[in-house]
Design a protein around this motif. Structure first.
Motif, short mmCIF file in Angstrom:
data_model
loop_
_atom_site.label_atom_id
_atom_site.label_comp_id
_atom_site.label_asym_id
_atom_site.label_seq_id
_atom_site.Cartn_x
_atom_site.Cartn_y
_atom_site.Cartn_z
N ASN A 106 26.68 15.18 18.52
CA ASN A 106 26.23 15.65 19.83
C ASN A 106 27.25 15.32 20.91
O ASN A 106 27.47 16.12 21.84
CB ASN A 106 24.88 15.01 20.17
CG ASN A 106 24.21 15.69 21.36
OD1 ASN A 106 24.03 16.90 21.37
ND2 ASN A 106 23.86 14.90 22.37
N ARG A 107 27.91 14.18 20.79
CA ARG A 107 28.93 13.81 21.77
C ARG A 107 30.13 14.76 21.70
O ARG A 107 30.73 15.09 22.72
CB ARG A 107 29.39 12.36 21.54
CG ARG A 107 28.40 11.34 22.08
CD ARG A 107 28.84 9.92 21.81
NE ARG A 107 27.94 8.97 22.47
CZ ARG A 107 27.87 7.68 22.19
NH1 ARG A 107 28.65 7.17 21.22
NH2 ARG A 107 27.03 6.89 22.84
N LYS A 152 29.91 17.91 20.84
CA LYS A 152 29.43 19.13 21.50
C LYS A 152 29.43 18.97 23.01
O LYS A 152 29.85 19.88 23.75
CB LYS A 152 28.03 19.47 21.00
CG LYS A 152 27.97 19.89 19.54
CD LYS A 152 26.52 20.13 19.09
CE LYS A 152 26.45 20.49 17.63
NZ LYS A 152 25.03 20.66 17.16
N ASN A 153 28.97 17.81 23.49
CA ASN A 153 28.96 17.55 24.94
C ASN A 153 30.37 17.64 25.52
O ASN A 153 30.59 18.20 26.61
CB ASN A 153 28.37 16.18 25.25
CG ASN A 153 26.88 16.11 25.03
OD1 ASN A 153 26.20 17.13 24.97
ND2 ASN A 153 26.35 14.89 24.91
N SER A 154 31.31 17.07 24.79
CA SER A 154 32.71 17.09 25.23
C SER A 154 33.22 18.52 25.30
O SER A 154 33.81 18.94 26.30
CB SER A 154 33.57 16.26 24.28
OG SER A 154 34.92 16.26 24.67
N ASN A 192 31.97 11.77 26.13
CA ASN A 192 31.10 12.85 26.59
C ASN A 192 31.76 13.69 27.68
O ASN A 192 31.06 14.34 28.47
CB ASN A 192 29.76 12.32 27.12
CG ASN A 192 28.86 11.82 26.01
OD1 ASN A 192 28.68 12.47 24.99
ND2 ASN A 192 28.29 10.63 26.20
N ASN A 193 33.06 13.67 27.76
CA ASN A 193 33.77 14.40 28.80
C ASN A 193 35.01 15.07 28.19
O ASN A 193 35.17 15.12 26.98
CB ASN A 193 34.15 13.47 29.95
CG ASN A 193 35.00 12.29 29.49
OD1 ASN A 193 35.18 12.07 28.30
ND2 ASN A 193 35.54 11.54 30.43
N GLU A 251 31.50 21.24 25.57
CA GLU A 251 30.75 22.00 26.56
C GLU A 251 31.20 21.68 27.99
O GLU A 251 30.96 22.46 28.91
CB GLU A 251 29.25 21.71 26.44
CG GLU A 251 28.56 22.37 25.25
CD GLU A 251 28.32 23.85 25.48
OE1 GLU A 251 28.44 24.31 26.63
OE2 GLU A 251 28.04 24.55 24.49
N SER A 252 31.84 20.53 28.16
CA SER A 252 32.15 20.06 29.52
C SER A 252 33.22 20.89 30.22
O SER A 252 33.32 20.86 31.45
CB SER A 252 32.58 18.58 29.49
OG SER A 252 33.82 18.43 28.83
N THR A 259 35.52 12.63 20.29
CA THR A 259 34.55 11.56 20.11
C THR A 259 35.03 10.71 18.93
O THR A 259 36.06 11.01 18.31
CB THR A 259 33.15 12.13 19.86
OG1 THR A 259 32.19 11.07 19.94
CG2 THR A 259 33.04 12.80 18.49
#
Length: 227
Positions: A142-143, A145-147, A105-106, A149-150, A118
Motif C-alpha cells: 500500500n505504501r 501505491k501511495n508513493s 508514502n511520498n 499515486e502522490s 518503499t
C-alpha cells in the motif's frame, strides 16, 4: 545524472564490521565514498534504497547521515530492513539535512523523472512466512501505491525498493505487478548479499527494467541509472 547504490551499512560506532561477511567487505565504506567522490557531480541525484546505517536510534544515525549529506549530489533515501533508526517523516525532516530527502508514502521529482519507493518485504513463498509477515507485506504494498499515486505528472518513473520484488522462485511478485500497472520504467533494489546474489533478477520484465544495486553486488561502486 542519476546514480544508485544500496546497502551502505555505514557504522559510525565501529561495532558492526561488515567483513564478517567476507574479505570483500573490508574497508567497504571507504571504497563507496572514494568512488562517490570520483563520479558524482553536485547537481546529480543519488538513490539509496535502504540499509543505510547500523544505528538503532535516530540520534545515533546523525553521524552517518551527515557524512552522506556532505557528499556530492542530491540524495533520496528509502528504508531498509536494518534501518532501525528510521522515524516519522516529520522527525527525519527535522534533522535539517541539506542534500537528503526521505521517501515515505511520498515521492520526489528530479527534472522530469519521478522517484518513488518503499521498503518492501520478504516474499510470500519464503519459508516461515506468517500472518504478521502478511500484514507487513500488504502495508508495504500500500505504501508503494501511495508513493506512486502522490505524483503522476512526470514523463519517467523510477522505484527504489529494498527487498527484491520477486518470489523465491524468481517470479515477479505483487510489488512488481504494481510497478507494471503504474508504468514504472526502472526499479532498483538491494538487500541481497554474498550467497544471496543467486536470487538477483535483472532485465526488463513486464515493461520494467530491474537493477540490483546492493553494494557488494556492484563492487561498492555507484551505478549510473540511464532513463
Amino acid at each position: 545524472m542519476i546514480w544508485a547504490i544500496g546497502d551502505l551499512h555505514f557504522d559510525s560506532t565501529g561495532e558492526k564490521p561488515m567483513d564478517v561477511f567476507g574479505s570483500k567487505w573490508e574497508n567497504h565504506e571507504e571504497k563507496i565514498i572514494s568512488h562517490w567522490k570520483e563520479v558524482v557531480a553536485s547537481d546529480d541525484l543519488v538513490l539509496l534504497p535502504g540499509d543505510i546505517s547500523w544505528a538503532l536510534k535516530l540520534k545515533e544515525s546523525e553521524e552517518d547521515l551527515k557524512k552522506i549529506d556532505s557528499l556530492p549530489g542530491k540524495k533520496i533515501i528509502s528504508k531498509g530492513n536494518h534501518d532501525y533508526w528510521w522515524s516519522s517523516l516529520s522527525k527525519l525532516k527535522a534533522m535539517e539535512l541539506s542534500t537528503i530527502e526521505f521517501l515515505h508514502n511520498n515521492s520526489y521529482v528530479y527534472k522530469d523523472v519521478g522517484i518513488y519507493g518503499t521498503r518492501g518485504w520478504i516474499s510470500k513463498d519464503t519459508q516461515g512466512f506468517n500472518e504478521k509477515d502478511e500484514t507487513i507485506y500488504l502495508r508495504e504494498l500500500n505504501r508503494l501505491k501511495n508513493s506512486l499515486e502522490s505524483n503522476k505528472e512526470v514523463s519517467k518513473k523510477i522505484v527504489m525498493i529494498h527487498y527484491p520484488p520477486f518470489n523465491q522462485d524468481l517470479v515477479p511478485n505483487e510489488f512488481a505487478e504494481v510497478m507494471s500497472e503504474y508504468g514504472v520504467d526502472i526499479c532498483i533494489y538491494g538487500h541481497l548479499h554474498s550467497e544471496g546474489h543467486k536470487f538477483v533478477v535483472e532485465g526488463v520484465i513486464g515493461g520494467v527494467e530491474y537493477r540490483c544495486v546492493s553494494s557488494d553486488y556492484v563492487d561498492f561502486k555507484l551505478q549510473e541509472i540511464i532513463i
